[in-house]
Design an enzyme around this catalytic site. Sequence first.
Site, PDB file in Angstrom:
ATOM      1  N   HIS A 136       0.776  -1.290  -0.065  1.00  0.00           N
ATOM      2  CA  HIS A 136       0.102   0.040   0.002  1.00  0.00           C
ATOM      3  C   HIS A 136       0.837   1.161  -0.061  1.00  0.00           C
ATOM      4  CE1 HIS A 136      -3.061  -2.748   2.383  1.00  0.00           C
ATOM      5  NE2 HIS A 136      -3.564  -2.447   1.050  1.00  0.00           N
ATOM      6  N   SER A 141      -2.718  -7.740   3.103  1.00  0.00           N
ATOM      7  CA  SER A 141      -2.962  -7.553   4.624  1.00  0.00           C
ATOM      8  C   SER A 141      -3.372  -8.912   5.142  1.00  0.00           C
ATOM      9  CB  SER A 141      -4.055  -6.567   4.734  1.00  0.00           C
ATOM     10  OG  SER A 141      -3.702  -5.363   4.079  1.00  0.00           O
ATOM     11  N   ARG A 183      -2.439  -6.188  -8.341  1.00  0.00           N
ATOM     12  CA  ARG A 183      -1.338  -7.323  -8.010  1.00  0.00           C
ATOM     13  C   ARG A 183      -1.527  -8.547  -8.804  1.00  0.00           C
ATOM     14  NH1 ARG A 183      -3.081  -7.883  -1.989  1.00  0.00           N
ATOM     15  NH2 ARG A 183      -5.103  -7.319  -3.325  1.00  0.00           N
ATOM     16  N   LYS A 230     -18.058  -5.963   6.811  1.00  0.00           N
ATOM     17  CA  LYS A 230     -16.611  -6.548   6.952  1.00  0.00           C
ATOM     18  C   LYS A 230     -16.370  -6.775   8.196  1.00  0.00           C
ATOM     19  CE  LYS A 230     -14.224  -5.923   2.572  1.00  0.00           C
ATOM     20  NZ  LYS A 230     -13.109  -5.392   2.009  1.00  0.00           N
TER      21      LYS A 230
END
Length: 175
Positions: A17, A133, A95, A41
């Site tokens: 990040h 993460s 990614r 979430k």
Amino acid sequence: MKIAVYPGSFDPITWGHVDIIRRIAPHVEKLVVLVANSLNKKYLFTPEERKRLVGEALAEVNGQPISQIEVEIFSGLTVDYLRQRNAQLIVRGLRTVSDFDSEMAMAQINRKLYPGVETVLVYASPEYQAISSHLVKEAALLGAELQGLIPAPVERALQDKFHLNSSLPSPPKGK
Ligand code: ADP
């Protein structure tokens, strides 16, 4: 002012990040790192903790706060935040091919919800491409060495969360 918004969970922020933030910031007048607080979430860190860690991670690289970068917590739709700020640019990191599928769907929905908004996908740097993460949290829970994946303040925060013994020195007082 041309404002770009980089939304995400940042649960917690990683070097991946930070890399995106550092690469994009020079190209915009203001970059808002928008820490999402989605009700459906589950996060490891609270929004306030995630926001603090973004600030500490950026200070770790730069030595001081970067005035052009803001960190905000937001619970609603990203496009609603953009409307409030009169911003039209969303930044996301890319990614893998699987990132591409979900990012493209999200970009299309956001354009429907807020015509005129554009999403810029920034390729992950090869050295950070594998970092997420999610993996960082799994590895931390198993006591892995996380140097090179996350900034030191994040490593300390993970160790505190998981009640692991820290081998990292504490930061100097006042930091
Ligand atoms: P979200 O839950 O919204 O995907 P994340 O915090 O996982 O939030 O990611 C925010 C954005 O940062 C996403 O666009 C994601 O693809 C990107 N990102 C995450 N890790 C990396 C990395 N290692 N390199 C580049 N971009 C990344």
